[in-house]
Design an enzyme around this catalytic site. Structure first.
Site, PDB file in Angstrom:
ATOM      1  N   LYS A 116       0.808  -1.226   0.000  1.00  0.00           N
ATOM      2  CA  LYS A 116       0.000   0.000   0.000  1.00  0.00           C
ATOM      3  C   LYS A 116       0.838   1.272   0.000  1.00  0.00           C
ATOM      4  CE  LYS A 116      -3.948  -2.315   1.771  1.00  0.00           C
ATOM      5  NZ  LYS A 116      -5.061  -2.437   2.666  1.00  0.00           N
ATOM      6  N   LYS A 158      -2.728   1.917   9.169  1.00  0.00           N
ATOM      7  CA  LYS A 158      -2.848   0.753   8.282  1.00  0.00           C
ATOM      8  C   LYS A 158      -1.504   0.089   8.037  1.00  0.00           C
ATOM      9  CE  LYS A 158      -6.549   2.199   5.133  1.00  0.00           C
ATOM     10  NZ  LYS A 158      -6.841   2.360   3.702  1.00  0.00           N
ATOM     11  N   GLY A 164      -7.687  -7.675   2.828  1.00  0.00           N
ATOM     12  CA  GLY A 164      -8.905  -8.330   3.324  1.00  0.00           C
ATOM     13  C   GLY A 164      -9.413  -7.709   4.611  1.00  0.00           C
ATOM     14  N   HIS A 208     -18.170   3.143  -1.014  1.00  0.00           N
ATOM     15  CA  HIS A 208     -17.117   2.398  -1.700  1.00  0.00           C
ATOM     16  C   HIS A 208     -17.495   2.353  -3.180  1.00  0.00           C
ATOM     17  CE1 HIS A 208     -14.342  -1.273  -2.124  1.00  0.00           C
ATOM     18  NE2 HIS A 208     -14.926  -1.139  -3.293  1.00  0.00           N
ATOM     19  N   ASN A 290      -7.136  -3.854  -6.916  1.00  0.00           N
ATOM     20  CA  ASN A 290      -7.178  -5.316  -6.930  1.00  0.00           C
ATOM     21  C   ASN A 290      -6.738  -5.774  -8.308  1.00  0.00           C
ATOM     22  OD1 ASN A 290      -8.126  -5.589  -4.285  1.00  0.00           O
ATOM     23  ND2 ASN A 290     -10.198  -5.141  -4.948  1.00  0.00           N
ATOM     24  N   ARG A 292      -6.814  -8.306 -10.292  1.00  0.00           N
ATOM     25  CA  ARG A 292      -7.432  -9.585 -10.664  1.00  0.00           C
ATOM     26  C   ARG A 292      -8.870  -9.327 -11.118  1.00  0.00           C
ATOM     27  NH1 ARG A 292     -10.873  -9.558  -6.277  1.00  0.00           N
ATOM     28  NH2 ARG A 292      -9.956  -8.804  -4.350  1.00  0.00           N
TER      29      ARG A 292
HETATM   30  P1  ADP Z   1      -7.936  -4.103   2.444  1.00  0.00           P
HETATM   31  O1  ADP Z   1      -6.766  -4.210   1.529  1.00  0.00           O
HETATM   32  O2  ADP Z   1      -7.706  -4.801   3.740  1.00  0.00           O
HETATM   33  O3  ADP Z   1      -9.237  -4.419   1.792  1.00  0.00           O
HETATM   34  P2  ADP Z   1      -8.535  -1.251   2.175  1.00  0.00           P
HETATM   35  O4  ADP Z   1      -7.496  -0.197   2.221  1.00  0.00           O
HETATM   36  O5  ADP Z   1      -9.105  -1.577   0.849  1.00  0.00           O
HETATM   37  O6  ADP Z   1      -7.958  -2.560   2.893  1.00  0.00           O
HETATM   38  O7  ADP Z   1      -9.685  -0.868   3.153  1.00  0.00           O
HETATM   39  C1  ADP Z   1     -10.742  -1.755   3.456  1.00  0.00           C
HETATM   40  C2  ADP Z   1     -11.926  -0.993   4.005  1.00  0.00           C
HETATM   41  O8  ADP Z   1     -11.581  -0.268   5.176  1.00  0.00           O
HETATM   42  C3  ADP Z   1     -12.493   0.027   3.061  1.00  0.00           C
HETATM   43  O9  ADP Z   1     -13.405  -0.529   2.139  1.00  0.00           O
HETATM   44  C4  ADP Z   1     -13.180   0.968   4.034  1.00  0.00           C
HETATM   45  O10 ADP Z   1     -14.405   0.415   4.451  1.00  0.00           O
HETATM   46  C5  ADP Z   1     -12.248   0.980   5.212  1.00  0.00           C
HETATM   47  N1  ADP Z   1     -11.265   2.068   5.101  1.00  0.00           N
HETATM   48  C6  ADP Z   1     -10.012   1.991   4.601  1.00  0.00           C
HETATM   49  N2  ADP Z   1      -9.401   3.187   4.624  1.00  0.00           N
HETATM   50  C7  ADP Z   1     -10.270   4.066   5.154  1.00  0.00           C
HETATM   51  C8  ADP Z   1     -10.237   5.473   5.445  1.00  0.00           C
HETATM   52  N3  ADP Z   1      -9.163   6.216   5.205  1.00  0.00           N
HETATM   53  N4  ADP Z   1     -11.359   6.014   5.973  1.00  0.00           N
HETATM   54  C9  ADP Z   1     -12.458   5.282   6.236  1.00  0.00           C
HETATM   55  N5  ADP Z   1     -12.551   3.964   5.985  1.00  0.00           N
HETATM   56  C10 ADP Z   1     -11.484   3.354   5.456  1.00  0.00           C
END
Ligand code: ADP
Length: 450
Positions: A116, A158, A164, A208, A290, A292
């Protein structure tokens, strides 16, 4: 074109790929675990090879077993589907080193997007909007405190290697930042072998929204519009649609252009998805790509008429895209309901034997599933057993069509989430398109209270 494709997956996506191969005159090879001897993908493929016992580390994640199956069957390409090895760059490299075509992006693009911090750096350079926060990794509690104060609470810590929905911590005030930072770092080291963490502002009421892209090996990249995927529980999508009822034409152009810029930044090849969070004021920010095909790809196929799996195969074989961005038009509305073998409100998995299965049909209803009457759903894998997709001229008609399709669906012998979909489709806020990523969980909490 390709002659023989090995599908390194199971369930409905394996069936989807086998079907696409058949239509293109490509032979298909299924691989299966001992628990999947009677699975639909095992039965439907031209050839089927057992690759190990039921637990996925010994079968669907077992790279040596899959490579042996590819060799025995004289396969010339491997499609990884989604989940399992689909985003494993090492696997892609092994496949390519064996002289077999990898149906997916290059390992380099997978590696950049799989990390990331690296992904955000690449997106910054490409001018794709990012959630405000740290510029790259945060190395100390002191630095975390400064970055969080600047971004403004709440923030989210993060793990760079997370996925996931794992490896994230929301922090509401400065008193929580040091413990969240330390915990996230420790957990990331243990879970992913990489303790790199970063900080973003936590967006409170986002939707989303994701953009489907498709690239070929000749440098062409197009988008196929957006999908609305806010209806999630525990980061698992339940119902998806295209287009988003929230996105207007101007925002659509912007977010789709950002999706193409993101894909171009990593020289993307094949089908991929750029995920964004969108605020109530329609500002949007990249969160991840993603690399894929995704579960919800059929809604995009339906509004654009583009067969995404067919194009994954064609692009992998070296064909150039036969259409330009201007050729891709949007038509009507599509919704997908994921059918899971689980309790509709408690979400406990309910594997077992399907005593009777009747699929919905009729105009503009598509069913992608891997079940049949008499099939026993093994307890070892994901609970998703199929998807129902409907299409109509507009969203309202599409919802009505889905309601009647869900009513027609009959699965006896195991519990499914059919009733969840029935209630969700009837919910006024859903019908008006007024929801964000917290809607489903809040609504379930209310339902479970009564
Ligand atoms: P993963 O790779 O684990 O799926 P993501 O970065 O895609 O992680 O984040 C997964 C979910 O977490 C997002 O769909 C959202 O619901 C929440 N999320 C991630 N970043 C943020 C943020 N900056 N603010 C609010 N929600 C977030």
């Amino acid at each position: 074109m390709l002659h023989k494709v090995l599908v390194a997956n199971r369930g409905e996506i394996a069936v989807r790929i086998i079907r696409a191969c058949r239509e293109l005159g490509i032979r298909s090879v299924a691989v299966y675990s001992e628990a999947d001897r009677d699975a639909m993908h095992t039965r439907l493929a031209d050839e089927a090879i057992c690759i190990g016992p039921a637990p996925s580390p010994q079968s669907y994640l077992n790279i040596p077993a899959i490579m042996s199956a590819a060799e025995i069957s004289d396969t010339d390409a491997i499609h990884p589907g989604f989940g399992f090895l689909a985003e494993n760059a090492d696997f892609a490299e092994i496949v390519m080193a064996s002289g077999i075509t990898w149906i997916g992006p290059t390992p380099a693009s997978m590696r950049t997007m799989g990390d990331k911090v690296k992904a955000k750096q690449a997106m910054k350079e490409a001018g794709v909007p990012l959630v405000p926060g740290s510029d790259g990794a945060v190395r100390s509690v002191d630095e975390a405190r400064i970055v969080a104060r600047e971004a403004g609470y709440p923030v989210i810590v993060k793990a760079s290697a997370g996925g996931g929905g794992r490896g994230m911590k929301v922090v509401h005030s400065e008193s929580g930042i040091s413990s969240a930072f330390n915990m996230c770092q420790t957990e990331a080291a243990a879970a992913f072998g990489d303790d790199t963490v970063f900080i973003e502002k936590f967006l409170e009421l986002p939707r989303h929204i994701e953009v489907q892209v498709l690239g070929d090996k000749h440098g062409n990249i197009v988008h196929l519009f957006e999908r609305e995927c806010s209806l999630q529980r525990n980061n698992q999508k339940i119902l998806e649609e295209a287009p988003s009822p929230f996105v207007d034409e101007e925002t659509r152009q912007k977010i789709c252009a950002a999706g193409v810029a993101a894909a171009k930044a990593v020289d993307y090849v094949g089908a991929g998805t750029i995920e964004f969070l969108m605020n109530p004021d329609k500002s949007f920010y990249f969160i991840e790509m993603n690399t894929r095909i995704q579960v919800e790809h059929p809604v995009t196929e339906w509004i654009t008429g583009v067969d995404l799996i067919e194009w994954q195969l064609r692009v992998a074989a070296g064909e150039a895209l036969a259409f330009t961005q201007q050729d891709i038009k949007r038509k009507g509305h599509a919704i997908e309901c994921r059918i899971n073998a689980e309790h509709p409100f408690k979400f406990t998995p309910c594997p077992g034997t399907i005593e009777l299965y009747h699929a919905p049909g009729g105009r503009s209803v598509r069913v992608d599933s891997a079940i049949y009457t008499g099939y026993t759903i093994p307890p070892h894998y994901d609970s998703m057993i199929g998807k129902i997709i409907t299409h109509a001229r507009d969203r309202q008609k599409c919802i009505r069509r889905m309601q009647r399709a869900i009513d027609e669906l009959a699965i006896l012998g195991v519990t499914t989430n059919q009733e969840l979909h029935r209630r969700l489709l009837a919910n006024p806020a859903f019908q008006q398109g007024e929801f964000n990523i917290h809607f489903l969980e809040n609504w379930l909490r209310q339902l479970n209270r009564h």
